[in-house]
Design a protein around this motif. Structure first.
Motif, PDB file in Angstrom:
ATOM      1  N   ALA A 104       0.824  -1.205   0.000  1.00  0.00           N
ATOM      2  CA  ALA A 104       0.000   0.000   0.000  1.00  0.00           C
ATOM      3  C   ALA A 104       0.858   1.254   0.000  1.00  0.00           C
ATOM      4  O   ALA A 104       0.582   2.214  -0.740  1.00  0.00           O
ATOM      5  CB  ALA A 104      -0.929  -0.011   1.222  1.00  0.00           C
TER       6      ALA A 104
ATOM      7  N   ALA B 287       2.340   1.663  -3.448  1.00  0.00           N
ATOM      8  CA  ALA B 287       1.348   2.121  -4.426  1.00  0.00           C
ATOM      9  C   ALA B 287       1.051   3.604  -4.254  1.00  0.00           C
ATOM     10  O   ALA B 287       0.922   4.343  -5.237  1.00  0.00           O
ATOM     11  CB  ALA B 287       0.067   1.296  -4.282  1.00  0.00           C
TER      12      ALA B 287
ATOM     13  N   LYS C   8      -7.372   4.217  -3.812  1.00  0.00           N
ATOM     14  CA  LYS C   8      -6.958   4.741  -2.494  1.00  0.00           C
ATOM     15  C   LYS C   8      -7.844   4.252  -1.354  1.00  0.00           C
ATOM     16  O   LYS C   8      -7.402   4.202  -0.208  1.00  0.00           O
ATOM     17  CB  LYS C   8      -6.932   6.270  -2.528  1.00  0.00           C
TER      18      LYS C   8
ATOM     19  N   THR D 101      -5.795   1.298  -0.520  1.00  0.00           N
ATOM     20  CA  THR D 101      -4.397   1.471  -0.100  1.00  0.00           C
ATOM     21  C   THR D 101      -4.260   2.256   1.200  1.00  0.00           C
ATOM     22  O   THR D 101      -3.424   1.908   2.044  1.00  0.00           O
ATOM     23  CB  THR D 101      -3.600   2.173  -1.208  1.00  0.00           C
TER      24      THR D 101
ATOM     25  N   TRP E 182      -4.862   0.139   4.274  1.00  0.00           N
ATOM     26  CA  TRP E 182      -3.768  -0.818   4.447  1.00  0.00           C
ATOM     27  C   TRP E 182      -2.492  -0.117   4.910  1.00  0.00           C
ATOM     28  O   TRP E 182      -1.682  -0.704   5.633  1.00  0.00           O
ATOM     29  CB  TRP E 182      -3.498  -1.559   3.134  1.00  0.00           C
ATOM     30  N   ALA E 183      -2.293   1.120   4.511  1.00  0.00           N
ATOM     31  CA  ALA E 183      -1.063   1.824   4.879  1.00  0.00           C
ATOM     32  C   ALA E 183      -1.052   2.227   6.346  1.00  0.00           C
ATOM     33  O   ALA E 183       0.007   2.220   6.992  1.00  0.00           O
ATOM     34  CB  ALA E 183      -0.892   3.064   3.995  1.00  0.00           C
TER      35      ALA E 183
ATOM     36  N   ALA F 184       1.625  -4.779  -6.348  1.00  0.00           N
ATOM     37  CA  ALA F 184       0.882  -4.128  -5.273  1.00  0.00           C
ATOM     38  C   ALA F 184      -0.591  -4.472  -5.350  1.00  0.00           C
ATOM     39  O   ALA F 184      -1.245  -4.702  -4.323  1.00  0.00           O
ATOM     40  CB  ALA F 184       1.081  -2.618  -5.342  1.00  0.00           C
TER      41      ALA F 184
ATOM     42  N   ILE G 108      -2.632  -6.391  -2.261  1.00  0.00           N
ATOM     43  CA  ILE G 108      -3.720  -5.715  -1.561  1.00  0.00           C
ATOM     44  C   ILE G 108      -5.050  -6.416  -1.814  1.00  0.00           C
ATOM     45  O   ILE G 108      -5.874  -6.570  -0.893  1.00  0.00           O
ATOM     46  CB  ILE G 108      -3.763  -4.236  -1.968  1.00  0.00           C
TER      47      ILE G 108
ATOM     48  N   CYS H 179      -8.845  -3.920  -7.894  1.00  0.00           N
ATOM     49  CA  CYS H 179      -7.435  -3.533  -7.905  1.00  0.00           C
ATOM     50  C   CYS H 179      -6.826  -3.586  -9.309  1.00  0.00           C
ATOM     51  O   CYS H 179      -5.600  -3.505  -9.451  1.00  0.00           O
ATOM     52  CB  CYS H 179      -6.640  -4.421  -6.955  1.00  0.00           C
TER      53      CYS H 179
END
Length: 346
Positions: free
Chosen positions: A148, A151, A161, A164, A167-168, A251, A255, A287
């Motif tokens: 994430a 990406a 987003k 991501t 997840w980040a 990525a 994800i 994704c």
């Protein structure tokens, strides 16, 4: 209800055969449902004309993931001087059943009697069962968070987003809250009854995960083994999609895979038959994968991860049943709690 709760190892051959047929029906029904969404003709065309040499690559990645899972399972049992009285054949039998997932029946009983047979007290066995499940899901966040962040740094539009960003940042926040709760409340809830006692078991398991993270070199086999297991599994999916003509960015695969993993094969009923088949194609599509490639790749990956390990799991049943008999004859909790039991010290 008794039939539903009965562990698969306690079933006779006709009952196991019926469960295999049920798993096959769920697999085929979910594959058909996802193919309907993607378009039957498009999926069928891909399945008929794969790039064949990518399929054995996917199978090899699944085999590599088993190696990672074995070392992770062996390492988890040793955290804080835990029980380690299983022979290599016994451990292989338990890991094989857990890896394929079909015989795991939610994971708990299989791991419980393995830990009891290895020398754990009843409560410690419950703590370490939760530890196994927690580490399995927890370390899935390592490649997920890394993918994430990569990406977002590259400004990729796919994965989006709304995938991501959670997840980040989400896993780090979740771990921080869990470790804080374990340090603050686990001593208060230990040996309590009802939901408080179950929460205490959960918090002791989180404490052990924290021990592993604070001493990563000492617990490298378990930590690296589990991360290697997940990365190999993700690569197996990526290779399966390559076989059907779509090269997805790394990525996106990581994800999509992590988002769809609402249950693992070990914790899902019948190895997650049907559940993962329905969960993964939509996240792959979100994704960046076309629907037909997402469905065809998932069908191949699920075949390799659910059905190929199944004969080995069934071959392990006699040893697993013997292990269960050893566990049932161990003394009760009060009779054999060890001093300085690893799950209990502050």
């Amino acid at each position: 209800m008794r039939w539903l709760s009965l562990h698969h190892l306690d079933r006779n051959l006709p009952e196991l055969g019926g469960l295999v047929l049920l798993a096959a029906a769920l697999f085929l029904a979910s594959a058909a449902g996802m193919s309907y969404v993607a378009g039957f003709h498009a999926v069928w065309d891909l399945l008929r004309h794969p790039v064949w040499w990518w399929l054995p690559v996917s199978v090899a990645a699944v085999a590599a993931s088993f190696v990672g899972y074995y070392f992770a399972y062996r390492g988890i049992g040793k955290v804080e001087g835990g029980p380690d009285d299983l022979s290599t054949p016994d451990r292989l039998a338990v890991v094989t059943a857990g890896f394929g997932g079909f015989l795991a029946h939610g994971g708990q009983k299989l791991d419980l009697f393995a830990l009891r047979a290895a020398g754990a007290s009843e409560r410690e066995a419950h703590v370490r069962v939760v530890l196994i499940a927690g580490l399995e899901h927890g370390l899935l966040t390592v490649p997920g968070t890394a993918a994430a962040i990569a990406a977002l740094a590259q400004g990729l539009k796919r994965p989006p987003k709304d995938f991501t960003i959670p997840w980040a940042v989400g896993p780090a926040i979740g771990f921080a809250i869990a470790f804080w709760a374990a340090s603050r409340y686990r001593d208060r809830l230990r040996d309590r009854d009802g939901w408080r006692g179950k929460t205490g078991v959960l918090l002791d398991a989180i404490h052990l995960i924290g021990v592993m993270f604070r001493r990563p070199l000492a617990h490298a086999p378990a930590l690296l083994g589990m991360v290697f297991f997940w990365i190999s599994d993700m690569f197996a999916l990526w290779a399966a999609m390559q076989a059907f003509g779509f090269r997805m960015n790394g990525a996106g695969v990581v994800i999509a895979f992590g988002t769809a993993m609402i249950v693992t094969r070990r914790t899902g009923p019948l190895g997650g038959a049907g559940i993962l088949m329905c969960a993964l194609p939509p996240t792959l599509w979100q994704c960046g994968a076309p629907w037909p490639a997402a469905v065809a790749g998932t069908i191949a990956w699920r075949f390799f991860t659910l059905w190929l390990p199944m004969p080995l799991s069934f071959a392990a049943i006699p040893r697993l049943r013997a292990l269960g008999g050893r566990a049932e004859h161990r003394p009760a909790e009060g009779a054999e709690r060890r001093e300085e039991e690893p799950a209990l010290p502050s």
